[in-house]
Write a protein that holds these residues in place. Structure first.
Motif, PDB file in Angstrom:
ATOM      1  N   ILE A  94      -5.573  -9.663   0.474  1.00 18.77           N
ATOM      2  CA  ILE A  94      -4.818  -8.877  -0.205  1.00 18.77           C
ATOM      3  C   ILE A  94      -4.318 -10.276   0.174  1.00 18.77           C
ATOM      4  CG2 ILE A  94      -2.920  -7.868   0.246  1.00 18.77           C
ATOM      5  CD1 ILE A  94      -5.214  -6.267   1.831  1.00 18.77           C
ATOM      6  N   THR A  95      -3.014 -10.951  -0.725  1.00 22.23           N
ATOM      7  CA  THR A  95      -1.863 -12.113  -0.612  1.00 22.23           C
ATOM      8  C   THR A  95      -0.725 -10.992  -0.261  1.00 22.23           C
ATOM      9  OG1 THR A  95      -2.842 -13.411  -2.343  1.00 22.23           O
ATOM     10  CG2 THR A  95      -0.559 -13.947  -1.701  1.00 22.23           C
ATOM     11  N   VAL A  96      -0.412 -11.552   0.941  1.00 19.67           N
ATOM     12  CA  VAL A  96       0.966 -10.748   1.226  1.00 19.67           C
ATOM     13  C   VAL A  96       2.253 -12.100   0.903  1.00 19.67           C
ATOM     14  CG1 VAL A  96       1.625 -10.219   3.338  1.00 19.67           C
ATOM     15  CG2 VAL A  96      -0.487  -9.792   3.029  1.00 19.67           C
ATOM     16  N   ILE A  97       2.960 -11.740   0.628  1.00 22.91           N
ATOM     17  CA  ILE A  97       4.038 -12.163   0.310  1.00 22.91           C
ATOM     18  C   ILE A  97       5.294 -12.191   1.078  1.00 22.91           C
ATOM     19  CG2 ILE A  97       6.278 -12.949  -1.521  1.00 22.91           C
ATOM     20  CD1 ILE A  97       3.161 -13.756  -2.043  1.00 22.91           C
ATOM     21  N   ASN A  98       5.513 -13.357   2.276  1.00 22.17           N
ATOM     22  CA  ASN A  98       7.199 -13.159   2.170  1.00 22.17           C
ATOM     23  C   ASN A  98       8.362 -14.023   1.535  1.00 22.17           C
ATOM     24  OD1 ASN A  98       5.711 -12.736   4.615  1.00 22.17           O
ATOM     25  ND2 ASN A  98       4.849 -14.461   5.329  1.00 22.17           N
ATOM     26  N   ALA A  99       8.966 -13.051   0.596  1.00 24.84           N
ATOM     27  CA  ALA A  99       9.889 -13.639  -0.290  1.00 24.84           C
ATOM     28  C   ALA A  99      11.321 -14.044   0.601  1.00 24.84           C
ATOM     29  CB  ALA A  99       9.915 -12.838  -0.889  1.00 24.84           C
ATOM     30  N   ILE A 145       0.946  -0.537   2.938  1.00 31.06           N
ATOM     31  CA  ILE A 145       0.454  -1.265   3.827  1.00 31.06           C
ATOM     32  C   ILE A 145      -1.179  -0.509   3.742  1.00 31.06           C
ATOM     33  CG2 ILE A 145      -0.555  -2.121   6.230  1.00 31.06           C
ATOM     34  CD1 ILE A 145       2.355  -2.675   6.437  1.00 31.06           C
ATOM     35  N   LYS A 146      -0.911   0.760   4.073  1.00 32.88           N
ATOM     36  CA  LYS A 146      -2.513   1.751   3.908  1.00 32.88           C
ATOM     37  C   LYS A 146      -2.400   1.722   2.009  1.00 32.88           C
ATOM     38  CE  LYS A 146      -1.453   4.301   7.075  1.00 32.88           C
ATOM     39  NZ  LYS A 146      -1.325   6.162   7.917  1.00 32.88           N
ATOM     40  N   LEU A 147      -1.954   1.437   1.041  1.00 34.69           N
ATOM     41  CA  LEU A 147      -2.557   1.198  -0.230  1.00 34.69           C
ATOM     42  C   LEU A 147      -3.270   0.404  -0.296  1.00 34.69           C
ATOM     43  CD1 LEU A 147       0.297   2.818  -1.975  1.00 34.69           C
ATOM     44  CD2 LEU A 147      -1.604   4.064  -1.999  1.00 34.69           C
ATOM     45  N   ALA A 148      -2.456  -0.976   0.017  1.00 37.09           N
ATOM     46  CA  ALA A 148      -3.353  -2.318  -0.098  1.00 37.09           C
ATOM     47  C   ALA A 148      -4.082  -2.702   0.664  1.00 37.09           C
ATOM     48  CB  ALA A 148      -2.089  -3.247   0.761  1.00 37.09           C
ATOM     49  N   GLY A 197      -1.536 -11.577 -14.116  1.00 35.67           N
ATOM     50  CA  GLY A 197      -2.543 -10.684 -14.020  1.00 35.67           C
ATOM     51  C   GLY A 197      -3.186 -10.178 -12.717  1.00 35.67           C
ATOM     52  N   SER A 198      -2.280 -10.101 -11.790  1.00 38.24           N
ATOM     53  CA  SER A 198      -2.594  -9.161 -10.300  1.00 38.24           C
ATOM     54  C   SER A 198      -2.218  -8.719 -10.613  1.00 38.24           C
ATOM     55  CB  SER A 198      -1.307 -10.113  -9.439  1.00 38.24           C
ATOM     56  OG  SER A 198      -2.577 -11.709  -9.444  1.00 38.24           O
ATOM     57  N   ARG A 199      -1.996  -7.014  -9.675  1.00 44.44           N
ATOM     58  CA  ARG A 199      -1.763  -5.701  -9.066  1.00 44.44           C
ATOM     59  C   ARG A 199      -0.691  -6.168  -7.884  1.00 44.44           C
ATOM     60  NH1 ARG A 199      -6.512  -2.786  -7.496  1.00 44.44           N
ATOM     61  NH2 ARG A 199      -7.010  -4.759  -6.278  1.00 44.44           N
ATOM     62  N   PHE A 200       0.336  -5.742  -8.517  1.00 46.48           N
ATOM     63  CA  PHE A 200       1.693  -6.540  -7.283  1.00 46.48           C
ATOM     64  C   PHE A 200       2.290  -4.854  -7.230  1.00 46.48           C
ATOM     65  CE2 PHE A 200       2.490 -10.128 -10.525  1.00 46.48           C
ATOM     66  CZ  PHE A 200       2.329 -11.327  -9.269  1.00 46.48           C
ATOM     67  N   GLY A 201       2.236  -4.958  -6.018  1.00 48.01           N
ATOM     68  CA  GLY A 201       3.217  -3.794  -4.802  1.00 48.01           C
ATOM     69  C   GLY A 201       4.183  -4.802  -4.050  1.00 48.01           C
ATOM     70  N   TYR A 202       5.284  -3.436  -4.229  1.00 48.60           N
ATOM     71  CA  TYR A 202       6.762  -4.060  -3.321  1.00 48.60           C
ATOM     72  C   TYR A 202       6.893  -2.911  -2.809  1.00 48.60           C
ATOM     73  CZ  TYR A 202       7.892  -3.601  -8.062  1.00 48.60           C
ATOM     74  OH  TYR A 202       8.221  -3.406  -8.985  1.00 48.60           O
ATOM     75  N   PRO A 203       7.965  -3.091  -1.551  1.00 48.24           N
ATOM     76  CA  PRO A 203       8.998  -1.640  -1.157  1.00 48.24           C
ATOM     77  C   PRO A 203      10.199  -1.960  -1.863  1.00 48.24           C
ATOM     78  CG  PRO A 203       8.747  -3.769  -0.168  1.00 48.24           C
ATOM     79  CD  PRO A 203       7.684  -3.882  -0.593  1.00 48.24           C
ATOM     80  N   ILE A 234       0.932  -8.336  -2.226  1.00 46.91           N
ATOM     81  CA  ILE A 234       2.213  -7.560  -1.969  1.00 46.91           C
ATOM     82  C   ILE A 234       3.337  -8.083  -1.494  1.00 46.91           C
ATOM     83  CG2 ILE A 234       0.511  -5.266  -1.370  1.00 46.91           C
ATOM     84  CD1 ILE A 234       1.160  -6.495   1.843  1.00 46.91           C
ATOM     85  N   ILE A 235       4.510  -8.173  -1.746  1.00 45.72           N
ATOM     86  CA  ILE A 235       5.374  -8.600  -1.138  1.00 45.72           C
ATOM     87  C   ILE A 235       6.662  -7.756  -0.410  1.00 45.72           C
ATOM     88  CG2 ILE A 235       7.286  -9.272  -2.989  1.00 45.72           C
ATOM     89  CD1 ILE A 235       5.493  -8.809  -4.945  1.00 45.72           C
TER      90      ILE A 235
END
Length: 151
Positions: A75-80, A9-12, A111-117, A20-21
């Motif tokens: 930031i696009t937040v994805i609830n997967a 979250i802080k990085l986003a 083409g986006s920068r994705f981040g996930y736990p 972020i997913i």
């Protein structure tokens, strides 16, 4: 797959990721783990989750999303929806759902920068070796980063 230690979250919020997913169950709770932190920081993402049908198995392999503006960044937040429920013993992560979500994300957000736990491998009890291979395959050629939580 790049790997960082830190707080997703802080990085986003610092502008490191466009998307972020995080993994969710199908019951609109977001009550534990990183989902709880996302609910607190990005209430728009929780609202998107609440706009889906509570308890629907049809959500597995899909996602809801919220586009949020913070600190001059979008930031696009994805609830997967990667697990059906959250209670009981055993593995709750659904590998087919994880594969479906990441396949869809590549199509929509290439083409986006994705981040996930460690999606699906924490409270959902999934095998990270299996999950990481799914993500590597589905996001091949994309800029994607696993963020291992470290305060």
């Amino acid at each position: 797959m790049k790997i960082l230690e830190g707080d997703l979250i802080k990085l986003a919020l610092a502008g490191e990721f466009d998307v972020i997913i995080h993994g969710c169950n199908c019951f609109c709770t977001m009550g534990a783990g990183i989902a709880k932190a996302i609910k607190a920081e990005f209430p728009e993402a929780f609202k998107a989750d609440l706009n889906t049908e509570k308890g629907s198995k049809q959500k597995l392999g899909t996602y809801s999303q919220a586009s949020v503006e913070r600190n001059g960044n979008t930031i696009t937040v994805i609830n997967a929806y990667t697990q059906f429920n959250w209670h009981g013993r055993g593995v709750k992560a659904d590998y087919q759902a994880i594969q479906s979500v990441f396949s869809r994300l590549k199509k929509e957000f290439s083409g986006s920068r994705f981040g996930y736990p460690l999606i699906g491998a924490g409270l959902a009890g999934g095998d990270w070796n299996v999950i990481s291979q799914i993500i590597e395959t589905e996001l091949a050629g994309e800029n994607h980063t696993l963020v291992k939580f470290a305060p």
